[in-house]
Design a protein around this motif. Structure first.
Motif, PDB file in Angstrom:
ATOM      1  N   VAL A 180       0.831  -1.200   0.000  1.00 26.99           N
ATOM      2  CA  VAL A 180       0.000   0.000   0.000  1.00 26.99           C
ATOM      3  C   VAL A 180       0.872   1.258   0.000  1.00 26.99           C
ATOM      4  O   VAL A 180       0.581   2.237  -0.697  1.00 26.99           O
ATOM      5  N   ASN A 181       1.950   1.235   0.746  1.00 30.80           N
ATOM      6  CA  ASN A 181       2.871   2.369   0.735  1.00 30.80           C
ATOM      7  C   ASN A 181       3.498   2.567  -0.640  1.00 30.80           C
ATOM      8  O   ASN A 181       3.654   3.702  -1.110  1.00 30.80           O
ATOM      9  N   VAL A 182       3.875   1.472  -1.291  1.00 27.69           N
ATOM     10  CA  VAL A 182       4.437   1.556  -2.646  1.00 27.69           C
ATOM     11  C   VAL A 182       3.408   2.141  -3.609  1.00 27.69           C
ATOM     12  O   VAL A 182       3.717   3.019  -4.429  1.00 27.69           O
ATOM     13  N   ILE A 183       2.184   1.668  -3.515  1.00 29.87           N
ATOM     14  CA  ILE A 183       1.113   2.142  -4.388  1.00 29.87           C
ATOM     15  C   ILE A 183       0.884   3.641  -4.202  1.00 29.87           C
ATOM     16  O   ILE A 183       0.790   4.399  -5.182  1.00 29.87           O
ATOM     17  N   ALA A 184       0.801   4.087  -2.957  1.00 31.70           N
ATOM     18  CA  ALA A 184       0.565   5.505  -2.684  1.00 31.70           C
ATOM     19  C   ALA A 184       1.704   6.363  -3.222  1.00 31.70           C
ATOM     20  O   ALA A 184       1.478   7.438  -3.792  1.00 31.70           O
ATOM     21  N   THR A 185       2.925   5.903  -3.042  1.00 27.87           N
ATOM     22  CA  THR A 185       4.078   6.662  -3.521  1.00 27.87           C
ATOM     23  C   THR A 185       4.036   6.841  -5.031  1.00 27.87           C
ATOM     24  O   THR A 185       4.231   7.952  -5.556  1.00 27.87           O
ATOM     25  N   HIS A 186       3.762   5.777  -5.754  1.00 26.55           N
ATOM     26  CA  HIS A 186       3.789   5.859  -7.217  1.00 26.55           C
ATOM     27  C   HIS A 186       2.587   6.603  -7.778  1.00 26.55           C
ATOM     28  O   HIS A 186       2.725   7.344  -8.761  1.00 26.55           O
ATOM     29  N   LEU A 187       1.419   6.451  -7.183  1.00 24.47           N
ATOM     30  CA  LEU A 187       0.272   7.238  -7.639  1.00 24.47           C
ATOM     31  C   LEU A 187       0.522   8.728  -7.410  1.00 24.47           C
ATOM     32  O   LEU A 187       0.146   9.565  -8.244  1.00 24.47           O
ATOM     33  N   SER A 188       1.173   9.057  -6.310  1.00 28.01           N
ATOM     34  CA  SER A 188       1.477  10.456  -6.017  1.00 28.01           C
ATOM     35  C   SER A 188       2.470  11.036  -7.011  1.00 28.01           C
ATOM     36  O   SER A 188       2.432  12.228  -7.325  1.00 28.01           O
ATOM     37  N   GLU A 189       3.369  10.206  -7.518  1.00 30.38           N
ATOM     38  CA  GLU A 189       4.326  10.668  -8.522  1.00 30.38           C
ATOM     39  C   GLU A 189       3.657  10.877  -9.874  1.00 30.38           C
ATOM     40  O   GLU A 189       3.969  11.824 -10.596  1.00 30.38           O
ATOM     41  N   TYR A 198      -4.067  10.558  -1.941  1.00 31.78           N
ATOM     42  CA  TYR A 198      -3.486   9.208  -1.923  1.00 31.78           C
ATOM     43  C   TYR A 198      -2.841   8.907  -0.563  1.00 31.78           C
ATOM     44  O   TYR A 198      -3.002   7.808  -0.016  1.00 31.78           O
ATOM     45  N   ASP A 199      -2.140   9.881  -0.039  1.00 32.89           N
ATOM     46  CA  ASP A 199      -1.489   9.674   1.264  1.00 32.89           C
ATOM     47  C   ASP A 199      -2.524   9.465   2.364  1.00 32.89           C
ATOM     48  O   ASP A 199      -2.367   8.593   3.230  1.00 32.89           O
ATOM     49  N   ALA A 200      -3.588  10.265   2.340  1.00 37.04           N
ATOM     50  CA  ALA A 200      -4.627  10.143   3.367  1.00 37.04           C
ATOM     51  C   ALA A 200      -5.358   8.808   3.248  1.00 37.04           C
ATOM     52  O   ALA A 200      -5.634   8.136   4.257  1.00 37.04           O
ATOM     53  N   ASN A 201      -5.671   8.419   2.022  1.00 33.83           N
ATOM     54  CA  ASN A 201      -6.343   7.130   1.819  1.00 33.83           C
ATOM     55  C   ASN A 201      -5.470   5.973   2.289  1.00 33.83           C
ATOM     56  O   ASN A 201      -5.955   5.020   2.920  1.00 33.83           O
ATOM     57  N   ALA A 202      -4.189   6.047   1.964  1.00 35.12           N
ATOM     58  CA  ALA A 202      -3.272   4.978   2.362  1.00 35.12           C
ATOM     59  C   ALA A 202      -3.173   4.896   3.881  1.00 35.12           C
ATOM     60  O   ALA A 202      -3.188   3.802   4.457  1.00 35.12           O
ATOM     61  N   ALA A 203      -3.085   6.043   4.540  1.00 36.78           N
ATOM     62  CA  ALA A 203      -2.977   6.055   5.999  1.00 36.78           C
ATOM     63  C   ALA A 203      -4.220   5.437   6.651  1.00 36.78           C
ATOM     64  O   ALA A 203      -4.120   4.654   7.603  1.00 36.78           O
ATOM     65  N   ALA A 204      -5.392   5.778   6.120  1.00 35.58           N
ATOM     66  CA  ALA A 204      -6.634   5.236   6.680  1.00 35.58           C
ATOM     67  C   ALA A 204      -6.713   3.730   6.466  1.00 35.58           C
ATOM     68  O   ALA A 204      -7.134   2.977   7.362  1.00 35.58           O
ATOM     69  N   TYR A 205      -6.306   3.278   5.284  1.00 39.13           N
ATOM     70  CA  TYR A 205      -6.368   1.846   4.978  1.00 39.13           C
ATOM     71  C   TYR A 205      -5.335   1.075   5.794  1.00 39.13           C
ATOM     72  O   TYR A 205      -5.620  -0.027   6.289  1.00 39.13           O
ATOM     73  N   ILE A 206      -4.156   1.640   5.950  1.00 39.29           N
ATOM     74  CA  ILE A 206      -3.120   0.977   6.750  1.00 39.29           C
ATOM     75  C   ILE A 206      -3.580   0.803   8.189  1.00 39.29           C
ATOM     76  O   ILE A 206      -3.288  -0.219   8.832  1.00 39.29           O
ATOM     77  N   ALA A 207      -4.307   1.773   8.705  1.00 41.03           N
ATOM     78  CA  ALA A 207      -4.842   1.635  10.068  1.00 41.03           C
ATOM     79  C   ALA A 207      -5.774   0.420  10.151  1.00 41.03           C
ATOM     80  O   ALA A 207      -5.738  -0.340  11.131  1.00 41.03           O
ATOM     81  N   GLN A 208      -6.573   0.206   9.116  1.00 40.53           N
ATOM     82  CA  GLN A 208      -7.442  -0.976   9.083  1.00 40.53           C
ATOM     83  C   GLN A 208      -6.620  -2.264   8.967  1.00 40.53           C
ATOM     84  O   GLN A 208      -6.949  -3.275   9.599  1.00 40.53           O
TER      85      GLN A 208
END
Length: 342
Positions: A180-189, A198-208
């Motif tokens: 998920v971290n890799v995905i967020a990084t590349h979508l942000s690029e 993307y960062d906020a979505n990733a953080a929320a999903y990682i918490a789950q």
């Protein structure tokens, strides 16, 4: 006889004419399309190779991406053969997310045939990998690491140096978090304007995902340590076993892939003997494979064939495995119930 117009009347008419001209001009401007940079940006065209990975991508990208999943829910990526329509569907992608490690053996040819120039992102990069040889050692030694029970991961990033790397990384929720971290990084690029989303979505999903990981640890610890033994169709639970303290006693196909035919009778007999010797009460079929072979093994070993586990694909929409969170929860419930009889 015409005389000179009063100055105020002349100015008033000129003013009204100016207003009329401006109104016409404004109407033309309003009707014209806005410059490209002022219009809403189109969603990023994203491809995920199979359903589990697509679920991770969708949780990060949400409404900012146009997502295409190559191998759908219930499909087997090991045996997948893309249709011409599926090849064409990835031609204009901006980015393609894949597991790598040989899991999508058909992807190189598919990308070449489509003419796609998309960036390809291997989400398993940076993970601590297991190799097929390590699985074999665990089967022989009867040892399982149980990393998430308070221990750190062993350094297994060099698995390729010791043998074929196991691509079934999603069995360990920690690997899902890494992806998920890799995905967020590349979508942000690719889409800097929506990087914050993307960062906020990733953080929320990682918490789950962190909650899921903790819940699996708690649930699996209800099984006595010497009873945490798995027998499945193919070798897809290595990461799950390594993370949550199980031994993989054996698999019907004795392979990291579902490709190939049924094993010879001698191998089936050997597995039946292992099941009986280890006192395994239940064995587990998979949602991407035919269950006839596993039923035969269960019958010969005199054990229960538990409901199928979700392994290399999500369940169909509406099933109890139609998201990654749901499938991991359902799998853990099925495993605990099968091995405890509760």
């Amino acid at each position: 006889m015409t005389g000179r117009q009063h100055p105020r009347l002349a100015r008033g008419r000129a003013y009204r004419s100016l207003i009329l001209v401006l109104a016409v001009l404004w109407a033309g401007v309003a009707a014209s399309p806005a410059p490209a940079e002022a219009q809403d940006a189109e969603p990023v065209k994203v491809v995920a190779t199979f359903s589990i990975l697509a679920d991770w991508v969708e949780n990060v990208g949400a409404e900012n991406i146009d997502l295409t999943t190559i191998v759908p829910a219930g499909g087997d990526a090991h045996t997948f053969d893309p249709s011409p329509e599926q090849v064409a569907s990835i031609a204009d992608a901006d980015v393609i997310f894949e597991i790598g490690l040989g899991f999508e053996s058909w992807l190189d040819d598919m990308v070449d045939a489509s003419g796609s120039t998309a960036e390809r992102v291997v989400v398993s990069e940076g993970m601590e990998l297991l190799s097929g040889e390590e699985h074999a050692d665990e089967h022989e030694d009867g040892e399982a690491a149980g990393d998430h029970e308070g221990e750190e991961h062993a350094d297994e990033g060099d698995a390729d140096e010791h043998g074929e790397s196991d691509p079934h990384v999603w069995g360990d929720v920690v690997n899902a978090i890494s992806a998920v971290n890799v995905i967020a990084t590349h979508l942000s690029e690719v889409d800097r304007d929506d990087a914050g989303a993307y960062d906020a979505n990733a953080a929320a999903y990682i918490a789950q995902l962190e909650e899921l990981d903790a819940a699996i640890v708690t649930a699996t610890q209800s099984i006595p340590e010497d009873g945490r033994k798995l027998v499945t169709t193919h070798d897809t639970f290595g990461y799950y076993a390594h993370a949550y303290g199980f031994e993989v006693v054996g698999t019907a196909l004795n392979s990291l892939s579902t490709e190939g035919g049924d094993p010879p009778a001698s191998e089936i007999a050997a597995l039946v003997g292992q099941i009986q010797d280890e006192g395994v009460p239940a064995i587990f079929a998979e949602n991407v494979s035919n269950n006839d072979l596993m039923q035969t093994i269960a019958d010969e070993a005199g054990v229960t064939l538990a409901p199928p586990l979700y392994t290399d694909a999500l369940g169909e929409p509406g099933s109890d495995g139609d998201t990654y969170l749901a499938m991991m929860t359902a799998n853990t419930h099925t495993i605990v119930s099968g091995l405890t009889g509760e």
